[in-house]
Motif scaffolding. Sequence first.
Motif, mmCIF file in Angstrom:
data_model
loop_
_atom_site.group_PDB
_atom_site.id
_atom_site.type_symbol
_atom_site.label_atom_id
_atom_site.label_comp_id
_atom_site.label_asym_id
_atom_site.label_seq_id
_atom_site.Cartn_x
_atom_site.Cartn_y
_atom_site.Cartn_z
ATOM 1 N N ASP A 109 0.982 -1.301 0.037
ATOM 2 C CA ASP A 109 0.058 -0.204 -0.209
ATOM 3 C C ASP A 109 0.816 1.160 0.080
ATOM 4 O O ASP A 109 0.343 2.348 0.411
ATOM 5 N N THR A 110 1.966 1.142 -0.112
ATOM 6 C CA THR A 110 2.946 2.372 -0.231
ATOM 7 C C THR A 110 3.647 2.950 -1.734
ATOM 8 O O THR A 110 3.520 4.071 -1.808
ATOM 9 N N ARG A 165 -5.559 -0.409 -5.982
ATOM 10 C CA ARG A 165 -6.234 -1.101 -7.305
ATOM 11 C C ARG A 165 -6.869 -2.268 -7.291
ATOM 12 O O ARG A 165 -8.037 -2.516 -7.728
ATOM 13 N N VAL A 166 -6.430 -3.206 -6.260
ATOM 14 C CA VAL A 166 -7.315 -4.331 -5.848
ATOM 15 C C VAL A 166 -8.375 -3.976 -5.332
ATOM 16 O O VAL A 166 -9.626 -4.513 -5.630
ATOM 17 N N LEU A 167 -8.410 -2.950 -4.146
ATOM 18 C CA LEU A 167 -9.721 -2.527 -3.628
ATOM 19 C C LEU A 167 -10.657 -2.151 -4.412
ATOM 20 O O LEU A 167 -11.983 -2.050 -4.339
ATOM 21 N N GLN A 168 -10.257 -1.353 -5.429
ATOM 22 C CA GLN A 168 -11.116 -0.637 -6.382
ATOM 23 C C GLN A 168 -11.902 -1.848 -7.273
ATOM 24 O O GLN A 168 -12.821 -1.701 -7.471
ATOM 25 N N LEU A 169 -10.888 -2.701 -7.961
ATOM 26 C CA LEU A 169 -11.481 -4.021 -8.212
ATOM 27 C C LEU A 169 -12.382 -4.666 -7.551
ATOM 28 O O LEU A 169 -13.690 -4.900 -7.927
ATOM 29 N N LEU A 170 -12.370 -4.924 -6.279
ATOM 30 C CA LEU A 170 -13.477 -5.593 -5.555
ATOM 31 C C LEU A 170 -14.906 -4.603 -5.578
ATOM 32 O O LEU A 170 -15.988 -5.168 -5.532
ATOM 33 N N LYS A 171 -14.427 -3.388 -5.552
ATOM 34 C CA LYS A 171 -15.899 -2.564 -5.361
ATOM 35 C C LYS A 171 -16.437 -2.572 -6.792
ATOM 36 O O LYS A 171 -17.742 -2.633 -6.817
ATOM 37 N N GLU A 172 -15.957 -2.657 -7.936
ATOM 38 C CA GLU A 172 -16.318 -2.695 -9.175
ATOM 39 C C GLU A 172 -17.079 -4.026 -9.333
ATOM 40 O O GLU A 172 -18.285 -4.218 -10.071
ATOM 41 N N LEU A 173 -16.553 -5.109 -8.881
ATOM 42 C CA LEU A 173 -17.200 -6.269 -9.042
ATOM 43 C C LEU A 173 -18.458 -6.490 -8.098
ATOM 44 O O LEU A 173 -19.457 -6.987 -8.659
ATOM 45 N N ILE A 174 -18.310 -5.931 -7.048
ATOM 46 C CA ILE A 174 -19.641 -5.837 -6.158
ATOM 47 C C ILE A 174 -20.503 -4.959 -6.603
ATOM 48 O O ILE A 174 -21.830 -5.372 -6.518
ATOM 49 N N ASP A 175 -20.440 -4.022 -7.167
ATOM 50 C CA ASP A 175 -21.114 -2.859 -7.910
ATOM 51 C C ASP A 175 -21.992 -3.830 -8.995
ATOM 52 O O ASP A 175 -22.986 -2.971 -9.568
ATOM 53 N N ASP A 198 -6.971 0.751 6.018
ATOM 54 C CA ASP A 198 -7.416 1.217 4.471
ATOM 55 C C ASP A 198 -8.269 0.110 4.042
ATOM 56 O O ASP A 198 -9.273 0.226 3.441
ATOM 57 N N ILE A 199 -7.798 -1.196 4.410
ATOM 58 C CA ILE A 199 -8.835 -2.248 3.773
ATOM 59 C C ILE A 199 -10.319 -2.145 4.624
ATOM 60 O O ILE A 199 -11.196 -2.600 4.000
ATOM 61 N N GLN A 200 -10.101 -2.096 5.758
ATOM 62 C CA GLN A 200 -11.315 -1.861 6.455
ATOM 63 C C GLN A 200 -12.350 -0.880 6.025
ATOM 64 O O GLN A 200 -13.425 -1.245 5.683
ATOM 65 N N ASP A 201 -11.643 0.310 5.763
ATOM 66 C CA ASP A 201 -12.462 1.273 5.339
ATOM 67 C C ASP A 201 -13.059 1.132 3.903
ATOM 68 O O ASP A 201 -14.292 1.668 3.475
#
Length: 189
Positions: free
Chosen positions: A104-105, A114-124, A141-144
């Motif tokens: 995350d640095t 970028r992985v977290l964004q992919l997860l959001k896109e897949l869930i959306d 950051d992962i929890q948020d």
Amino acid sequence: VSSTIIQDIKALCEAGEASMAYFYFDFRNANKQGLHDLVPSLLTQLSARSSLHCDILSKLYSVHDSGKEQPSDSVLTKCLKDMLTLPDQCPIYLIMDALDESPDTSGFPSARERVLQLLKELIDLCLPNLHICVMSRPEIDIQDAIVPLTSLRVSLHDQTGQKGDIADYVRSVVYSNSERIIRRWKKED
């Protein structure tokens, strides 16, 4: 934990009742840390078990000069979404373990973002047949990012059994004398 989940879902896959792809992030392996590692792995696993998924991946391969050109992460992500949104599919399980080991640095956005964004896109996509399981230490950051997306969240972080298992593992390694560095420790250490 992820191995147990994967084994349970494998039984469904073998019965033809589900599809599954999984990925383990690993801070020690530069090829298992980000979106550019995750998505091709998921694509390969899903296409290996479905001719329809394989057709989508084959088309991507052809469009990119039979593999001579490297598709961008966004093209690979679109390919994954195309596979997941095919009609009349059995349940699809995506399992990702140790997301906290994605860095995350460096970079903007970071590999983890970028992985977290992919997860959001897949869930959306709101696909009723898509089930995503993500395991991670409770990094802020992962929890948020994940908590607003989840329908079910299980935290093992503060569980007595989890802490006991970790303590048992550490004890077994320390007292086994199998590790060269531990053999040099004094008994009181």
